[in-house]
Design a protein around this motif. Structure first.
Motif, short mmCIF file in Angstrom:
data_model
loop_
_atom_site.label_atom_id
_atom_site.label_comp_id
_atom_site.label_asym_id
_atom_site.label_seq_id
_atom_site.Cartn_x
_atom_site.Cartn_y
_atom_site.Cartn_z
N ILE A 277 9.73 -5.74 -5.70
CA ILE A 277 9.88 -6.60 -4.24
C ILE A 277 9.05 -5.91 -3.27
O ILE A 277 8.95 -4.72 -3.22
CB ILE A 277 11.21 -6.93 -3.72
N SER A 278 8.13 -6.73 -2.68
CA SER A 278 7.30 -6.28 -1.63
C SER A 278 7.82 -6.84 -0.43
O SER A 278 7.99 -7.93 -0.30
CB SER A 278 5.89 -6.49 -1.80
N ILE B 273 0.74 -1.26 0.07
CA ILE B 273 0.02 -0.03 -0.13
C ILE B 273 0.88 1.18 0.00
O ILE B 273 0.72 2.19 -0.69
CB ILE B 273 -1.04 -0.05 1.33
N GLY B 274 1.90 1.22 0.93
CA GLY B 274 2.91 2.31 0.82
C GLY B 274 3.59 2.52 -0.36
O GLY B 274 3.94 3.68 -0.77
N PRO C 18 -5.34 6.22 -8.10
CA PRO C 18 -4.29 6.48 -7.10
C PRO C 18 -4.91 5.74 -5.55
O PRO C 18 -6.02 6.02 -5.26
CB PRO C 18 -4.13 8.24 -7.03
N VAL C 19 -4.12 5.04 -5.03
CA VAL C 19 -4.67 4.10 -4.09
C VAL C 19 -4.91 5.26 -2.95
O VAL C 19 -6.09 4.88 -2.21
CB VAL C 19 -3.53 3.35 -3.50
N SER C 20 -4.53 6.17 -2.74
CA SER C 20 -4.59 7.20 -1.79
C SER C 20 -6.11 7.84 -1.91
O SER C 20 -6.79 7.98 -1.01
CB SER C 20 -3.55 8.43 -1.45
N ASP D 21 -3.27 -10.92 2.21
CA ASP D 21 -2.02 -10.79 2.03
C ASP D 21 -1.53 -12.20 1.73
O ASP D 21 -1.87 -13.26 2.65
CB ASP D 21 -1.44 -10.38 3.37
N PRO D 22 -1.17 -12.63 0.53
CA PRO D 22 -0.61 -11.66 -0.64
C PRO D 22 -1.42 -10.97 -1.48
O PRO D 22 -0.84 -10.38 -2.48
CB PRO D 22 0.11 -12.80 -1.29
N GLU D 23 -2.85 -11.30 -1.64
CA GLU D 23 -3.55 -10.47 -2.41
C GLU D 23 -3.14 -9.23 -2.83
O GLU D 23 -3.14 -8.65 -3.88
CB GLU D 23 -5.10 -10.72 -2.50
N CYS D 24 -3.12 -8.29 -1.70
CA CYS D 24 -3.03 -6.80 -1.58
C CYS D 24 -1.93 -6.54 -2.51
O CYS D 24 -1.85 -5.49 -3.37
CB CYS D 24 -2.67 -6.32 -0.16
N GLU D 25 -0.74 -7.31 -2.36
CA GLU D 25 0.73 -7.10 -3.16
C GLU D 25 0.60 -6.92 -4.76
O GLU D 25 1.15 -6.38 -5.38
CB GLU D 25 1.72 -8.20 -2.66
#
Ligand code: AMP
Ligand code: GLY
Length: 422
Positions: free
Chosen positions: A362-363, A15-16, A301-303, A288-292
């Motif tokens: 890489i996450s 997300i970040g 934009p995610v924000s 998690d891991p779907e979010c990645e």
């Protein structure tokens, strides 16, 4: 905006990372973050939610995003709202959809949402009697949060009765198991569908598939998830439509009636049985891991998506998704998921291949920074994420990146996305 992300895993990192790549320049904080989030943001470490809310006010935080379920179930969103802060996530009451399987099953039943036939009980005899009426296999679930371990798929009635008795006596999961759900086994294929909700409106993201077992071919014990891909071709418009009409809409309507409108990420665990989506469970946060893979697939934009979700403006948002596929391969420590592993330095080769450089990243998840070195500190360490015009291309790129990342004991599944490539 000034943005605070709560959590420390690969989910929160992704997300970040997505927010740090937006055109608009944001000031980003993690609480507590990990050894790699400090490279894209500032890590803080405040455990008490009231103190954290006061810090957020003092630092003019415009949006707080909550990653994991535990703070949601503990009511962090309610505390932040009491302080007048904008926060994306469900209230403590709405988070019961994940915090209590009994609550979740009763909501599904009350609002006629398709789910496995079940009983909920605190009584051993009642559980055993119901098990006697069922055909095998039989699913026994502890009510409360058990870090993904509270579900037993019993192959025989005796095993199911034993699991029920162990849970109810408190010997297997303590308090979390003293109320249980016993339900029929659903045979089909599993999907993760995510709806971003603002209480009234929602936006559905492309359906993903997780890989929960530790070993290739879905063997070995369950994990938090060893890899994921999206969008999955196992979903067609008919299934999306059924999920919206039969699941998401009645859930949002129902939660309003319950006095607990659902804001945040509704993670719908679906089993598709003979073309019909049946609900396995709800979670109240990203997988998690779907979010990645979903964060980088968003063109919106995610924000903005989360801010509009937190301020009841999703109806004003036209969500855009990239015309691509994403595959994420989890790289875990050697002893995962059985026990912890010794910290090991992570070495990432310089990536010279332009194609890999452009279409992978890489996450970072279970990592810490020690004396300027990035260390694998156990569990799921990082994810190699690849994108492409086909699932095969995205997968080949993700595995290409895996070959460039090294630490002692690294462990991966080699068959991520196999269901889509059969
Ligand atoms: P949960 O913790 O509820 O997500 O369950 C963990 C996993 O158990 C799910 O992802 C499914 O793979 C499996 N599972 C849960 N309930 C059922 C069911 N009724 N039938 C078949 N598999 C199930
Ligand atoms: N990937 C499944 C979960 O986050 O629960």
């Amino acid at each position: 905006m000034n943005i605070l992300i709560l959590g420390s895993g690969g989910r929160e990192y992704s997300i970040g990372l997505a927010i740090s790549k937006e055109k608009e320049n944001h000031k980003l904080y993690f609480n507590p973050g990990n050894g790699a989030t400090s490279q894209i943001a500032e890590n803080i470490n405040i455990k008490d939610y009231n103190e954290l809310a006061i810090w957020a006010k003092e630092n003019a935080i415009d949006l707080t995003i909550v990653g994991p379920e535990a703070p949601l179930v503990d009511g962090v969103v309610d505390i932040f709202k009491e302080h007048g802060l904008t926060v994306f996530g469900p209230s403590r009451a709405a988070a019961q959809l994940e915090g209590s399987k009994v609550y979740m099953k009763n909501i599904l039943k009350k609002y006629n949402i398709p789910t496995a036939a079940f009983i909920e009980t605190t009584n051993e005899k009642e559980a055993h009697d119901f098990i006697d009426t069922m055909s095998e296999p039989i699913v026994v679930k502890a009510d409360g949060l058990c870090a993904g371990k509270g579900v037993i798929i019993a192959q025989s009635k005796d095993e199911a009765k034993q699991a029920a008795s162990d849970m109810l006596s408190g010997s297997s999961f303590g308090e979390a198991g003293t109320s249980i759900v016993v339900e029929e086994y659903l045979d089909g294929y599993e999907l993760s569908i995510f709806a971003i909700c603002d209480g009234d409106n929602y936006k559905v993201l492309p359906a993903a598939q997780d890989h929960k077992r530790v070993g290739d071919g879905d063997t070995g014990p369950n994990t938090g998830g060893m890899g994921a891909y999206a969008p999955t071709p196992l979903v067609n418009d008919d299934i999306y439509k059924k999920v919206e009409e039969r699941v998401i809409k009645p859930t949002l309507e129902g939660m309003k009636k319950e006095g607990a409108p659902f804001e945040g990420v509704l993670f719908i665990g679906v089993m598709v049985v003979n073309g019909e989506p049946i609900i396995l469970e709800y979670n109240v946060r990203f997988g998690d891991p779907e979010c990645e893979i979903l964060m980088p697939l968003l063109e919106t934009p995610v924000s903005e998506l989360f801010y509009k979700g937190a301020t009841k403006q999703l109806d004003k948002l036209d969500i855009k998704i990239k015309d691509e596929y994403g595959v994420a391969v989890v790289m875990a420590s050697g002893n995962y998921p059985y026990s912890s592993s010794e910290p090991a330095e992570i070495i990432v080769d310089e990536i010279l291949d332009e194609d890999l450089k452009e279409h992978t990243h890489i996450s970072y998840a279970g990592v810490s920074m020690q004396d300027g070195k990035l260390m694998a500190t156990g569990g799921r360490v990082l994810l190699c994420v690849g994108f492409g015009k086909s699932i095969r291309q995205a997968r080949d790129r993700a595995y290409g990146l895996c070959g460039q990342v090294h630490f002692a004991g690294k462990k991966i599944r080699t068959d991520i996305a196999y269901q889509a490539l059969k």
